[in-house]
Structure formats: structure tokens, C-alpha cells
Write a protein that holds these residues in place. Structure first.
Motif, PDB file in Angstrom:
ATOM      1  N   LEU A 193       0.840  -1.197   0.000  1.00 12.16           N
ATOM      2  CA  LEU A 193       0.000   0.000   0.000  1.00 12.16           C
ATOM      3  C   LEU A 193       0.871   1.241   0.000  1.00 12.16           C
ATOM      4  O   LEU A 193       1.653   1.468   0.926  1.00 12.16           O
ATOM      5  CB  LEU A 193      -0.896   0.022   1.242  1.00 12.16           C
ATOM      6  N   SER A 194       0.735   2.043  -1.062  1.00 14.62           N
ATOM      7  CA  SER A 194       1.394   3.342  -1.116  1.00 14.62           C
ATOM      8  C   SER A 194       0.316   4.411  -0.952  1.00 14.62           C
ATOM      9  O   SER A 194      -0.673   4.426  -1.699  1.00 14.62           O
ATOM     10  CB  SER A 194       2.119   3.525  -2.454  1.00 14.62           C
ATOM     11  N   VAL A 195       0.478   5.262   0.021  1.00 11.35           N
ATOM     12  CA  VAL A 195      -0.530   6.294   0.315  1.00 11.35           C
ATOM     13  C   VAL A 195      -0.207   7.568  -0.462  1.00 11.35           C
ATOM     14  O   VAL A 195       0.877   8.148  -0.311  1.00 11.35           O
ATOM     15  CB  VAL A 195      -0.600   6.599   1.822  1.00 11.35           C
ATOM     16  N   ASN A 196      -1.154   7.976  -1.283  1.00 10.93           N
ATOM     17  CA  ASN A 196      -1.016   9.232  -2.023  1.00 10.93           C
ATOM     18  C   ASN A 196      -1.471  10.376  -1.112  1.00 10.93           C
ATOM     19  O   ASN A 196      -2.629  10.405  -0.673  1.00 10.93           O
ATOM     20  CB  ASN A 196      -1.876   9.170  -3.291  1.00 10.93           C
ATOM     21  N   ILE A 197      -0.570  11.309  -0.845  1.00  6.78           N
ATOM     22  CA  ILE A 197      -0.871  12.376   0.121  1.00  6.78           C
ATOM     23  C   ILE A 197      -1.190  13.715  -0.555  1.00  6.78           C
ATOM     24  O   ILE A 197      -1.139  14.767   0.084  1.00  6.78           O
ATOM     25  CB  ILE A 197       0.287  12.545   1.130  1.00  6.78           C
ATOM     26  N   ASN A 198      -1.561  13.680  -1.818  1.00  5.94           N
ATOM     27  CA  ASN A 198      -1.944  14.917  -2.511  1.00  5.94           C
ATOM     28  C   ASN A 198      -3.040  15.682  -1.780  1.00  5.94           C
ATOM     29  O   ASN A 198      -3.010  16.915  -1.688  1.00  5.94           O
ATOM     30  CB  ASN A 198      -2.428  14.607  -3.929  1.00  5.94           C
ATOM     31  N   LYS A 199      -4.046  14.955  -1.275  1.00  2.00           N
ATOM     32  CA  LYS A 199      -5.186  15.633  -0.641  1.00  2.00           C
ATOM     33  C   LYS A 199      -4.782  16.341   0.647  1.00  2.00           C
ATOM     34  O   LYS A 199      -5.389  17.342   1.033  1.00  2.00           O
ATOM     35  CB  LYS A 199      -6.309  14.629  -0.370  1.00  2.00           C
ATOM     36  N   ILE A 200      -3.768  15.834   1.316  1.00  2.00           N
ATOM     37  CA  ILE A 200      -3.255  16.527   2.503  1.00  2.00           C
ATOM     38  C   ILE A 200      -2.664  17.870   2.084  1.00  2.00           C
ATOM     39  O   ILE A 200      -2.879  18.892   2.749  1.00  2.00           O
ATOM     40  CB  ILE A 200      -2.201  15.662   3.219  1.00  2.00           C
ATOM     41  N   ALA A 201      -1.938  17.864   0.979  1.00  2.00           N
ATOM     42  CA  ALA A 201      -1.356  19.106   0.481  1.00  2.00           C
ATOM     43  C   ALA A 201      -2.442  20.083   0.025  1.00  2.00           C
ATOM     44  O   ALA A 201      -2.314  21.298   0.208  1.00  2.00           O
ATOM     45  CB  ALA A 201      -0.398  18.808  -0.671  1.00  2.00           C
ATOM     46  N   THR A 202      -3.522  19.556  -0.565  1.00  2.00           N
ATOM     47  CA  THR A 202      -4.638  20.418  -0.981  1.00  2.00           C
ATOM     48  C   THR A 202      -5.233  21.137   0.217  1.00  2.00           C
ATOM     49  O   THR A 202      -5.510  22.345   0.170  1.00  2.00           O
ATOM     50  CB  THR A 202      -5.728  19.584  -1.675  1.00  2.00           C
ATOM     51  N   LEU A 203      -5.445  20.406   1.299  1.00  2.00           N
ATOM     52  CA  LEU A 203      -5.999  20.991   2.525  1.00  2.00           C
ATOM     53  C   LEU A 203      -5.054  22.042   3.096  1.00  2.00           C
ATOM     54  O   LEU A 203      -5.481  23.149   3.461  1.00  2.00           O
ATOM     55  CB  LEU A 203      -6.253  19.881   3.540  1.00  2.00           C
ATOM     56  N   ARG A 204      -3.785  21.729   3.149  1.00  2.00           N
ATOM     57  CA  ARG A 204      -2.791  22.694   3.644  1.00  2.00           C
ATOM     58  C   ARG A 204      -2.800  23.973   2.811  1.00  2.00           C
ATOM     59  O   ARG A 204      -2.830  25.094   3.342  1.00  2.00           O
ATOM     60  CB  ARG A 204      -1.402  22.072   3.600  1.00  2.00           C
ATOM     61  N   VAL A 250      -0.615  -0.993  -4.758  1.00  2.00           N
ATOM     62  CA  VAL A 250      -1.720  -0.087  -5.068  1.00  2.00           C
ATOM     63  C   VAL A 250      -1.385   1.281  -4.485  1.00  2.00           C
ATOM     64  O   VAL A 250      -0.802   1.378  -3.405  1.00  2.00           O
ATOM     65  CB  VAL A 250      -3.071  -0.583  -4.516  1.00  2.00           C
ATOM     66  N   SER A 251      -1.746   2.307  -5.220  1.00  2.00           N
ATOM     67  CA  SER A 251      -1.557   3.689  -4.765  1.00  2.00           C
ATOM     68  C   SER A 251      -2.942   4.278  -4.535  1.00  2.00           C
ATOM     69  O   SER A 251      -3.752   4.346  -5.463  1.00  2.00           O
ATOM     70  CB  SER A 251      -0.796   4.490  -5.828  1.00  2.00           C
ATOM     71  N   ILE A 252      -3.209   4.689  -3.294  1.00  2.00           N
ATOM     72  CA  ILE A 252      -4.550   5.152  -2.936  1.00  2.00           C
ATOM     73  C   ILE A 252      -4.442   6.463  -2.163  1.00  2.00           C
ATOM     74  O   ILE A 252      -3.684   6.560  -1.196  1.00  2.00           O
ATOM     75  CB  ILE A 252      -5.308   4.105  -2.107  1.00  2.00           C
ATOM     76  N   GLY A 253      -5.220   7.442  -2.588  1.00  2.00           N
ATOM     77  CA  GLY A 253      -5.187   8.741  -1.933  1.00  2.00           C
ATOM     78  C   GLY A 253      -6.547   9.259  -1.530  1.00  2.00           C
ATOM     79  O   GLY A 253      -6.890   9.312  -0.348  1.00  2.00           O
ATOM     80  N   HIS A 254      -7.362   9.640  -2.500  1.00  2.00           N
ATOM     81  CA  HIS A 254      -8.613  10.348  -2.218  1.00  2.00           C
ATOM     82  C   HIS A 254      -9.508   9.572  -1.257  1.00  2.00           C
ATOM     83  O   HIS A 254      -9.967  10.112  -0.243  1.00  2.00           O
ATOM     84  CB  HIS A 254      -9.354  10.634  -3.526  1.00  2.00           C
ATOM     85  N   SER A 258     -10.278  10.496   2.673  1.00  2.00           N
ATOM     86  CA  SER A 258     -11.681  10.757   3.014  1.00  2.00           C
ATOM     87  C   SER A 258     -12.127   9.849   4.156  1.00  2.00           C
ATOM     88  O   SER A 258     -12.803  10.299   5.097  1.00  2.00           O
ATOM     89  CB  SER A 258     -12.562  10.540   1.788  1.00  2.00           C
ATOM     90  N   ASP A 259     -11.761   8.576   4.096  1.00  2.00           N
ATOM     91  CA  ASP A 259     -12.118   7.647   5.175  1.00  2.00           C
ATOM     92  C   ASP A 259     -11.474   8.072   6.498  1.00  2.00           C
ATOM     93  O   ASP A 259     -12.068   7.896   7.571  1.00  2.00           O
ATOM     94  CB  ASP A 259     -11.662   6.232   4.827  1.00  2.00           C
ATOM     95  N   ALA A 260     -10.268   8.617   6.409  1.00  2.00           N
ATOM     96  CA  ALA A 260      -9.551   9.013   7.626  1.00  2.00           C
ATOM     97  C   ALA A 260     -10.266  10.132   8.372  1.00  2.00           C
ATOM     98  O   ALA A 260     -10.087  10.280   9.594  1.00  2.00           O
ATOM     99  CB  ALA A 260      -8.128   9.440   7.281  1.00  2.00           C
ATOM    100  N   LEU A 261     -11.084  10.920   7.690  1.00  2.00           N
ATOM    101  CA  LEU A 261     -11.844  11.971   8.357  1.00  2.00           C
ATOM    102  C   LEU A 261     -12.805  11.378   9.384  1.00  2.00           C
ATOM    103  O   LEU A 261     -13.104  12.005  10.408  1.00  2.00           O
ATOM    104  CB  LEU A 261     -12.631  12.794   7.330  1.00  2.00           C
ATOM    105  N   TYR A 262     -13.287  10.169   9.120  1.00  2.00           N
ATOM    106  CA  TYR A 262     -14.228   9.514  10.022  1.00  2.00           C
ATOM    107  C   TYR A 262     -13.551   8.503  10.939  1.00  2.00           C
ATOM    108  O   TYR A 262     -13.921   8.376  12.111  1.00  2.00           O
ATOM    109  CB  TYR A 262     -15.317   8.791   9.208  1.00  2.00           C
TER     110      TYR A 262
END
Length: 238
Positions: free
Chosen positions: A4-15, A211-215, A219-223
Motif C-alpha cells: 500500500l502506497s498512500v497518495n498524500i496529494n489531498k493533505i497538500a490540498t488541505l494545507r 496499489v496507490s490510494i489517496g482520495h 476521506s475515510d480518515a476523516l471519520y
């Protein structure tokens, strides 16, 4: 087990939405590793709307797991960024400028000569290369002729059709994977994979390495919280 490779683009978007450094992208990447992720993925784009070029340097300095940089190698700045940071893997994606997200794989017939040149550039620097492709046997065949190490199967179509008929949704991916295996290509996958559809996909695809998974994961981590979410995704890959 598939990594599992975590795509952290969405973290950067929030920042970036508020300026400053909250959330701290580097800390999140290190936490993902600490919680069990076997890799970190970033996809910088020319407008730096999420991952900034400086982020890549900052991450490279601290990441202990595999670092995967995705992007369009037709951008000279992207090529220079990858060569300067020497990630474990570069994933070549045919994004157009301003594109919201990746939505198609390479036409490996039309662009074969170009891809062959770029694969050689990165491999000469000791970087593993993966080419983003649609689940089409012919595209896999011609990807192999570029000399690439791996392909990444674009999984949006699978995810979109999963609930209607998951067996039908995965059939083209299985065929593409069998061809990749026969040709000696490693197999990665990504785009719209989530906690609902990941396990079936991972169990269906022979030789799936990563697998590379981000969005969906962010999103799941918010909950669920980041640690719990990463553990749940790893369980789907077990």
C-alpha cells in the motif's frame, strides 16, 4: 502481500487552502509510514495546486519506505524534479495541464518511441519506472516494448462498475494482468480503489505488487482516523 502506497496529494490540498503548514505534509507522510503504509506517493502538477515541488525535496529527505513520484514526463520540470530526488519509482502519467485528476492511460502504441526514451532516462538514474495504462491487453504489450519495469493499471472503470457487476468489472484487468505477467512486467494499480472494492480487486489480479490510494483513504480518515484507516486498507490487501 500487495503493498500500500498512500497518495498524500489531498493533505497538500488541505494545507494549501489556508496557507501555512497545517496539516504538516511531512509529518503526515511519516505517520502513514508509522501506521504501516509501505510507500508514499505524490503527484506534483505544474500549477502546484496540491504537492509543491519543494515538498518533494522535503519528503525525500525523510521517507524510509518507497517513494513514488507520479506525473507527466513531457514536462521538463517534472523530469528534473524526479532525477534530482531519485525516488524508488517514477510513474509516468499522461496528464494534460490543468487536468483535475488522471483519467486515462498512455496510448503505448502512439507514444511508444517517446516512452522508450523516457524510460531509459529514468532507468539510467537507477529509478524504477511504471507506465500508467488502461486495462487493454494491446496497451500492455506495447508498454513492455518501451522497456518499462512495471505498469500501473488505471482502475476507475473497475471502481465505477464494481457494484453493478464486479466480475464483469474486473475481467479486462485480469486479462491485462495475465499479459503483463507473461511479459515480465510488474503490476501496480490505482484510481478510485477504496474499502469497498479493494479486496476483490487485489484477490483477482495475479501478481499485483502495489496499489496507490489517496482520495478515498484520506476521506475515510476523516471519520476513522488515519491510523485505523491505513490498517483497514492493509487488511483488504492481506
Amino acid at each position: 502481500m500487495t503493498k500500500l502506497s498512500v497518495n498524500i496529494n489531498k493533505i497538500a490540498t488541505l494545507r494549501n487552502s489556508r496557507g501555512g503548514n497545517n496539516p504538516d505534509l511531512v509529518k503526515v507522510a511519516l505517520d502513514c509510514e508509522r501506521f504501516g503504509a509501505q510507500g508514499i506517493t505524490v503527484h506534483p502538477r505544474p500549477d502546484e495546486r496540491h504537492i509543491r515541488y519543494q515538498d518533494v525535496y522535503d519528503l525525500k529527505a525523510v521517507i524510509a519506505t518507497e517513494f513514488n513520484i507520479e506525473g507527466n514526463c513531457k514536462e521538463d520540470k517534472f523530469v528534473d524534479l524526479v532525477l534530482a530526488n531519485q525516488p524508488a519509482q517514477v510513474t509516468l502519467v499522461p496528464d494534460a495541464e490543468g487536468q483535475i485528476t488522471s483519467n486515462h492511460g498512455w496510448d503505448t502504441i502512439k507514444h511508444k518511441d517517446y516512452l522508450k526514451e523516457m524510460v531509459a532516462v529514468f532507468q539510467k538514474a537507477g529509478i524504477r519506472v511504471s507506465i500508467f495504462v488502461d486495462p487493454v491487453v494491446e496497451m500492455v504489450e506495447h508498454a513492455a516494448e518501451t522497456g518499462t519495469d512495471r505498469i500501473e493499471l488505471y482502475t476507475e472503470a473497475y471502481a465505477h462498475n464494481y457494484f453493478a457487476d464486479r466480475e464483469k468489472a474486473v475481467v479486462n484487468y485480469i486479462a491485462a494482468a495475465h499479459k503483463a505477467n507473461a511479459l515480465g512486467l510488474g503490476i501496480n494499480a490505482g484510481h478510485d480503489l477504496d474499502l469497498h472494492n479493494l479486496h476483490y480487486f487485489a484477490q483477482s489480479i495475479p501478481g499485483l505488487l502495489e496499489v496507490s490510494i489517496g482520495h478515498a483513504l484520506i476521506s475515510d480518515a476523516l471519520y476513522l482516523g488515519l491510523e485505523t484507516t491505513i490498517q483497514k486498507y492493509l487488511q483488504q490487501l492481506a
